[in-house]
Structures are given as structure tokens and as C-alpha cells.
Design a protein around this motif. Structure first.
Motif, PDB file in Angstrom:
ATOM      1  N   ASP A  62       0.838  -1.203   0.000  1.00  0.00           N
ATOM      2  CA  ASP A  62       0.000   0.000   0.000  1.00  0.00           C
ATOM      3  C   ASP A  62       0.873   1.253   0.000  1.00  0.00           C
ATOM      4  O   ASP A  62       1.940   1.287   0.620  1.00  0.00           O
ATOM      5  CB  ASP A  62      -0.913   0.026   1.233  1.00  0.00           C
ATOM      6  CG  ASP A  62      -2.018  -1.020   1.141  1.00  0.00           C
ATOM      7  OD1 ASP A  62      -2.202  -1.579   0.046  1.00  0.00           O
ATOM      8  OD2 ASP A  62      -2.675  -1.291   2.163  1.00  0.00           O
ATOM      9  N   CYS A  63       0.399   2.294  -0.681  1.00  0.00           N
ATOM     10  CA  CYS A  63       1.042   3.599  -0.634  1.00  0.00           C
ATOM     11  C   CYS A  63       0.253   4.472   0.334  1.00  0.00           C
ATOM     12  O   CYS A  63      -0.921   4.782   0.089  1.00  0.00           O
ATOM     13  CB  CYS A  63       1.082   4.241  -2.020  1.00  0.00           C
ATOM     14  SG  CYS A  63       2.197   3.407  -3.163  1.00  0.00           S
TER      15      CYS A  63
ATOM     16  N   LEU B  26     -14.426  13.648  -3.133  1.00  0.00           N
ATOM     17  CA  LEU B  26     -13.967  13.772  -4.517  1.00  0.00           C
ATOM     18  C   LEU B  26     -12.453  13.617  -4.657  1.00  0.00           C
ATOM     19  O   LEU B  26     -11.971  13.015  -5.623  1.00  0.00           O
ATOM     20  CB  LEU B  26     -14.392  15.139  -5.086  1.00  0.00           C
ATOM     21  CG  LEU B  26     -15.901  15.378  -5.229  1.00  0.00           C
ATOM     22  CD1 LEU B  26     -16.166  16.821  -5.650  1.00  0.00           C
ATOM     23  CD2 LEU B  26     -16.500  14.413  -6.249  1.00  0.00           C
ATOM     24  N   GLN B  27     -11.699  14.147  -3.701  1.00  0.00           N
ATOM     25  CA  GLN B  27     -10.244  14.196  -3.869  1.00  0.00           C
ATOM     26  C   GLN B  27      -9.471  13.456  -2.777  1.00  0.00           C
ATOM     27  O   GLN B  27      -8.255  13.311  -2.897  1.00  0.00           O
ATOM     28  CB  GLN B  27      -9.774  15.656  -3.898  1.00  0.00           C
ATOM     29  CG  GLN B  27     -10.396  16.466  -5.031  1.00  0.00           C
ATOM     30  CD  GLN B  27      -9.799  17.860  -5.110  1.00  0.00           C
ATOM     31  OE1 GLN B  27      -8.600  18.039  -4.988  1.00  0.00           O
ATOM     32  NE2 GLN B  27     -10.658  18.857  -5.302  1.00  0.00           N
ATOM     33  N   GLY B  28     -10.142  13.014  -1.751  1.00  0.00           N
ATOM     34  CA  GLY B  28      -9.449  12.291  -0.693  1.00  0.00           C
ATOM     35  C   GLY B  28      -8.922  10.950  -1.191  1.00  0.00           C
ATOM     36  O   GLY B  28      -9.645  10.194  -1.838  1.00  0.00           O
ATOM     37  N   HIS B  29      -7.655  10.666  -0.916  1.00  0.00           N
ATOM     38  CA  HIS B  29      -7.026   9.441  -1.399  1.00  0.00           C
ATOM     39  C   HIS B  29      -7.248   8.288  -0.424  1.00  0.00           C
ATOM     40  O   HIS B  29      -7.367   8.483   0.795  1.00  0.00           O
ATOM     41  CB  HIS B  29      -5.526   9.650  -1.581  1.00  0.00           C
ATOM     42  CG  HIS B  29      -5.182  10.599  -2.678  1.00  0.00           C
ATOM     43  ND1 HIS B  29      -5.177  10.245  -3.997  1.00  0.00           N
ATOM     44  CD2 HIS B  29      -4.844  11.921  -2.639  1.00  0.00           C
ATOM     45  CE1 HIS B  29      -4.834  11.281  -4.742  1.00  0.00           C
ATOM     46  NE2 HIS B  29      -4.629  12.323  -3.947  1.00  0.00           N
ATOM     47  N   GLU B  30      -7.285   7.079  -0.980  1.00  0.00           N
ATOM     48  CA  GLU B  30      -7.306   5.899  -0.128  1.00  0.00           C
ATOM     49  C   GLU B  30      -5.975   5.778   0.612  1.00  0.00           C
ATOM     50  O   GLU B  30      -4.963   6.349   0.223  1.00  0.00           O
ATOM     51  CB  GLU B  30      -7.547   4.643  -0.980  1.00  0.00           C
ATOM     52  CG  GLU B  30      -8.906   4.601  -1.655  1.00  0.00           C
ATOM     53  CD  GLU B  30      -9.110   3.311  -2.438  1.00  0.00           C
ATOM     54  OE1 GLU B  30      -8.134   2.557  -2.599  1.00  0.00           O
ATOM     55  OE2 GLU B  30     -10.248   3.069  -2.896  1.00  0.00           O
ATOM     56  N   ASN B  31      -5.985   5.002   1.707  1.00  0.00           N
ATOM     57  CA  ASN B  31      -4.779   4.781   2.506  1.00  0.00           C
ATOM     58  C   ASN B  31      -4.145   6.119   2.894  1.00  0.00           C
ATOM     59  O   ASN B  31      -2.965   6.370   2.637  1.00  0.00           O
ATOM     60  CB  ASN B  31      -3.760   3.936   1.734  1.00  0.00           C
ATOM     61  CG  ASN B  31      -4.324   2.597   1.303  1.00  0.00           C
ATOM     62  OD1 ASN B  31      -4.848   1.854   2.117  1.00  0.00           O
ATOM     63  ND2 ASN B  31      -4.236   2.311   0.010  1.00  0.00           N
ATOM     64  N   SER B  32      -4.964   6.977   3.503  1.00  0.00           N
ATOM     65  CA  SER B  32      -4.476   8.315   3.849  1.00  0.00           C
ATOM     66  C   SER B  32      -4.943   8.716   5.237  1.00  0.00           C
ATOM     67  O   SER B  32      -5.982   8.264   5.731  1.00  0.00           O
ATOM     68  CB  SER B  32      -4.964   9.358   2.832  1.00  0.00           C
ATOM     69  OG  SER B  32      -4.459   9.093   1.548  1.00  0.00           O
ATOM     70  N   LEU B  33      -4.126   9.599   5.832  1.00  0.00           N
ATOM     71  CA  LEU B  33      -4.481  10.244   7.094  1.00  0.00           C
ATOM     72  C   LEU B  33      -4.411  11.751   6.855  1.00  0.00           C
ATOM     73  O   LEU B  33      -3.357  12.278   6.487  1.00  0.00           O
ATOM     74  CB  LEU B  33      -3.508   9.839   8.205  1.00  0.00           C
ATOM     75  CG  LEU B  33      -3.590  10.650   9.507  1.00  0.00           C
ATOM     76  CD1 LEU B  33      -4.964  10.502  10.168  1.00  0.00           C
ATOM     77  CD2 LEU B  33      -2.475  10.242  10.467  1.00  0.00           C
ATOM     78  N   TYR B  34      -5.560  12.437   7.041  1.00  0.00           N
ATOM     79  CA  TYR B  34      -5.615  13.882   6.887  1.00  0.00           C
ATOM     80  C   TYR B  34      -5.771  14.523   8.268  1.00  0.00           C
ATOM     81  O   TYR B  34      -6.719  14.216   9.000  1.00  0.00           O
ATOM     82  CB  TYR B  34      -6.773  14.304   5.989  1.00  0.00           C
ATOM     83  CG  TYR B  34      -6.614  13.881   4.554  1.00  0.00           C
ATOM     84  CD1 TYR B  34      -5.777  14.577   3.691  1.00  0.00           C
ATOM     85  CD2 TYR B  34      -7.301  12.774   4.054  1.00  0.00           C
ATOM     86  CE1 TYR B  34      -5.623  14.199   2.366  1.00  0.00           C
ATOM     87  CE2 TYR B  34      -7.158  12.381   2.731  1.00  0.00           C
ATOM     88  CZ  TYR B  34      -6.316  13.099   1.896  1.00  0.00           C
ATOM     89  OH  TYR B  34      -6.169  12.711   0.597  1.00  0.00           O
ATOM     90  N   ILE B  35      -4.824  15.372   8.629  1.00  0.00           N
ATOM     91  CA  ILE B  35      -4.885  16.120   9.891  1.00  0.00           C
ATOM     92  C   ILE B  35      -5.205  17.559   9.526  1.00  0.00           C
ATOM     93  O   ILE B  35      -4.366  18.277   8.964  1.00  0.00           O
ATOM     94  CB  ILE B  35      -3.561  16.028  10.655  1.00  0.00           C
ATOM     95  CG1 ILE B  35      -3.214  14.555  10.920  1.00  0.00           C
ATOM     96  CG2 ILE B  35      -3.631  16.800  11.962  1.00  0.00           C
ATOM     97  CD1 ILE B  35      -1.829  14.345  11.500  1.00  0.00           C
ATOM     98  N   ILE B  36      -6.439  17.967   9.803  1.00  0.00           N
ATOM     99  CA  ILE B  36      -6.921  19.285   9.373  1.00  0.00           C
ATOM    100  C   ILE B  36      -6.956  20.220  10.583  1.00  0.00           C
ATOM    101  O   ILE B  36      -7.645  19.951  11.573  1.00  0.00           O
ATOM    102  CB  ILE B  36      -8.313  19.162   8.727  1.00  0.00           C
ATOM    103  CG1 ILE B  36      -8.243  18.227   7.505  1.00  0.00           C
ATOM    104  CG2 ILE B  36      -8.811  20.537   8.315  1.00  0.00           C
ATOM    105  CD1 ILE B  36      -9.573  18.002   6.827  1.00  0.00           C
TER     106      ILE B  36
END
Length: 475
Positions: free
Chosen positions: A46-47, A68-78
Motif C-alpha cells: 500500500d502507498c 472527490l479528492q481524498g485518497h485511499e490509505n491516507s491520514l488527513y490532519i486538518i
């Protein structure tokens, strides 16, 4: 929950997980390092990306963007700087009520509640996690990492027994993020890195790339030579015999380099550095290999030293014209040199930096200790190399090894040059003695008979207490 910035770690330095990106905040690399330590054996092919950014949009706009733009295998800290924290989290939660892919993790919010507000939402089908943090700073950035297994659950052992469970060391790493300072955190990272052989894998990779680059460049150069020879052949028919011979030689070399592309040169070089504790890998830049050596002196002419020590006006005692008897008395320095180079009851550790140019088949010493001394502290620089960059009689042998692509043989000759001290070269010995006098309390460069390391001053004290100084005075 420490506040200091973590600008470098062993995981960030070696960057051994190419499919893991992001995880930095204002030059702090701790998030990337913690993820690398925990996901090294869990991520597979996985990437994974960890991105943090500030956003003032509405909850519905952010949800639309993630869809729409969020990638799989991701962590977003907003990071949020405005508005009511609880109202924002509640609004985002209301926006996902009719979306079966998203759900809120109250357990994560409760975990951080005593310190600060965090909204945590995950999309298990896409392995996507969003953390809403308010007024992000270094302390919060570090503390957020303590709950990674909770908000990235698909990478860890679940209730059905699937996945890899956390080890005791990994638990300790997560607990360390809640401490008031970073010492335990850095220690845990190092323990995990050692267990994973991070340095070994890194060295194998860089040496493989080094070998590939050298062969590729040489192959291109030989291809160009071949084309020029073939063009010349059409213009100079009278020289056809000579040119054909040159073409044949170039083609033979090309075949050799094609064969070498699949050889084990990089493996041997990596293994040599991994298992030789006296070698310190510094860097590779193009065709240039930089490294350092630390060894005890072993090659010298003790008869020359004996004759030098007999003279009370010898440059041993006044190497640069100054009187150093107030630093170390003449009898003490005589006793010390005798113990090192004549009786050999003590060992004097030295160090030197080297550069090898694989393209020009050259090597030289790095002057003025212009190499990393962080890992090479308890050694006195080899004066011949440190002051003059000279490898002496070893230079020709090293070049011969490089011409034959014998990199290990060349490095072994560099090690031998570091172990040498030429008492017949008064210029070098003067520099050596000045370094010795001026660093008598600096480097723990002397090895006692029991294997412990002490400074020159401490070694002289040892000789005084054992009675060897009085023996030297009588000799």
C-alpha cells in the motif's frame, strides 16, 4: 506530550519506506518516524500518505472535498483556527449520518479530551482517516501519534485476530509520546530501528544504487566511444585493422559491464560496511564514496622513535617551537609515547576521512576532519591525512585496486593508511604532537589494558600510578 521539535530521526534519515509520504509539521518529522516504525512490517505494498493542512471551509465543503479528492490509505490532519470546536465536530458528524462509508470514532475523541478537542472520522472501505485539531502546535502534534492504532485500525490486529499485534516496544513508543520530554521517544525509535535492521537495509540500497550508477555511466561512455570508432572507420579505411581491434576491445568491455550489472559488488560493499565496526559510512554522491575510519595505530618504526626520544631538545617536546612542558612534562610524554609505540601496553586510537572517486579511480584523505565527528569522538585525527590529505605509499595500491574495481581492497588500504604513523617525517610528527598536547583532555583516544578508553591526561595518570613513568625516566 513534549514540546521540542523533532527535526531528525533514524527513520527520517534513512527514508527506507518509499511508499510512506508526508507526516511533517513545521520541519518536525516525528509523525513520519512513528508511522514508519509502526507500519514498516504492516503497510505491505500500500502507498500511505499523511497530510496536514489548515482549512477554514465549512464541514459540508470539507466532506465534499474528501469524497472527490481524498485518497485511499491516507491520514488527513486538518487544523482549525476559528469557530467553535464542538459545533464544528457536531456539524461534520451530522453531515455523515446518511453516509454509510463514514463513521465517527468517539473513543479517539475521549482519549484526547483531557488535553484538547479532536474530531476523528474514518472511512474503513477506503482506509481513510480524518482528524480535526484546533490550534495545532508541537505538543498536540506529538500527542496525536499516541492513538495511531485506534484511528488506523486496519493496519493492526483486530478482534478477529487478523493483522499484527503491537509489540511491547511499540507500546513503549506510543507511551513515550505522552512524556514531558523526547528522550524516551528517541530511544524507542532507535530500539525498533535496530530490530528492523534499518541501517543494513539502507546501506544495501544505497550501495546497489551506487553500483548501478557507476556501471550505467561507464556503459554510456563506452557506447559513445564505440560510435566514434565506427564513424572513424568509414573515413579512415587504411586504419581499419587498428580500429577493428579497438572496437573489439570496447565491445568486450561492454559485455563485462553488462555482466557486472547483475554481480554482487553492492552486496559485498554493504556487508563489508555492516560488519566492519571501524568503518563509518558518510555518503555517496554520484561516483564519489565518502567514509571514515577509526583504528588504533599499528604501523610505525619504533627504532626511529627511540632515537628521537633520547634527545631532550627533540621536536617531540617542542613541536611548533612552543614549550609544552606545562601541559605535559617531558618525562610524562616520553613515558606515554613509550607505552604506546614501544612497549605497546596501551593503544592510541586514531581516525581519518576518505573520498573514493569510482570514475577517475582516485582516492584521497579528507583534510581538517571535514567529516562527521558525531559518531567518531574518541579518536585523535591521523595527522598525515587530517593535515595534508596524503595517503603516502598507499596511494598507488589504492588506485590499482580501483582500476580493477576492487573497492573493498581499496578501502582496506585506506584503513591501513589510517593505522600508520611515520616518525621519519618530522613535519607530520610535529602536527601529530601539537594535536596530542592540545587535545589531552578532549578525546578518550587511549585504550588501557582492560579495554577501557581514557583521555591522554588520564592515561598519563594511569602510567604514573602504575610506576611506568619512573621506569621511563631511567631509560
Amino acid at each position: 506530550m513534549f514540546r521540542e521539535k523533532i527535526s531528525q530521526t533514524i527513520f527520517a534519515k534513512f527514508d527506507v519506506i518509499p511508499n510512506l509520504t508526508g507526516g511533517t509539521y513545521s520541519a518536525d518529522v516525528s509523525f513520519y518516524s512513528t508511522l514508519a516504525a509502526l507500519l514498516y512490517n504492516r503497510l505491505g505494498d500500500d502507498c500511505f500518505q499523511c497530510k496536514n493542512f489548515s482549512d477554514s471551509n465549512s464541514p459540508s465543503d470539507i466532506l465534499d472535498w474528501l469524497s472527490l479528492q481524498g485518497h485511499e490509505n491516507s491520514l488527513y490532519i486538518i487544523n482549525r483556527y476559528d469557530g467553535n470546536e464542538e459545533d464544528f465536530i457536531s456539524s461534520f458528524n451530522a453531515g455523515i449520518e446518511n453516509n454509510e462509508q463514514w463513521r465517527k470514532l468517539d473513543i479517539v475523541t475521549e482519549f484526547f479530551k483531557s488535553k484538547f478537542n479532536v474530531g476523528c472520522f474514518i472511512n474503513p472501505s477506503r482506509k481513510l482517516t480524518v482528524l480535526f485539531v484546533f490550534d495545532l502546535n508541537y505538543k498536540k502534534w506529538h500527542y496525536l501519534q499516541a492513538a495511531i492504532p485506534s484511528y488506523l485500525p486496519w493496519y493492526f490486529k483486530n478482534k478477529d485476530g487478523e493483522g499484527i499485534d503491537l509489540s511491547e516496544t511499540e507500546f513503549a513508543l506510543l507511551r513515550s509520546l505522552q512524556c514531558e520530554n523526547s528522550e524516551d521517544y528517541i530511544t524507542c525509535l532507535q530500539v525498533i530501528a535496530d530490530k528492523l535492521d534499518i541501517r543494513e537495509r539502507y546501506l544495501k540500497t544505497v550501495f546497489k544504487n551506487f553500483e548501478t550508477s557507476v556501471i550505467k555511466n561507464e556503459y554510456v561512455r563506452l557506447s559513445d566511444d564505440l560510435r566514434r570508432l565506427q564513424d572513424t572507420l568509414t573515413c579512415r579505411y587504411n586504419d581499419i585493422a587498428v580500429l577493428k581491434r579497438s572496437i573489439r576491445d570496447a565491445e568486450i568491455k561492454m559485455v563485462g559491464y553488462e555482466t557486472r550489472a547483475e554481480s554482487d559488488i553492492s552486496q559485498n560493499l554493504a556487508d563489508y560496511f555492516i560488519h566492519n565496526k571501524n568503518l563509518y559510512f558518510m555518503s555517496i554522491s554520484g561516483d564519489f564514496l565518502y567514509f571514515a575510519v577509526t583504528v588504533p595505530f599499528a604501523y610505525f618504526d619504533e627504532d626511529i622513535l627511540i632515537s628521537i626520544l633520547r634527545s631532550e631538545t627533540s621536536y617531540i617536546y617542542h613541536p611548533d617551537g612552543n614549550d609544552y612542558s606545562g601541559v605535559i612534562s617531558n618525562d610524562e610524554i616520553k613515558s606515554f609515547l613509550k607505552a604506546i609505540f614501544i612497549d605497546r601496553s596501551l593503544k592510541l586510537w586514531t581516525c581519518a576521512g576518505y573520498m573514493i572517486n569510482a570514475q577517475s579511480n582516485e582516492a584521497r584523505g579528507i583534510e581538517n576532519t571535514a567529516f562527521n565527528r558525531n559518531n567518531i569522538k574518541d579518536c585523535i585525527p591521523n595527522a598525515h591525512i587530517d593535515h595534508y590529505g596524503c595517503l603516502g605509499d598507499y596511494q598507488a595500491t589504492i588506485c590499482d585496486c580501483l582500476i580493477r574495481s576492487d573497492f573493498i581492497g581499496a578501502i582496506e588500504q585506506c584503513v591501513a593508511s589510517c593505522m600508520s604513523l611515520n616518525f621519519a617525517d618530522s613535519t607530520v610528527i610535529r602536527s601529530f604532537m601539537v594535536d596530542l598536547y592540545k587535545s589531552k583532555d578532549t578525546y578518550k583516544c587511549v585504550e588501557l589494558p582492560d579495554g577501557s578508553r581514557v583521555t591522554v591526561a588520564e592515561a598519563i595518570k594511569f602510567l604514573n600510578e602504575s610506576g611506568e613513568n619512573s621506569n621511563a625516566e631511567n631509560n
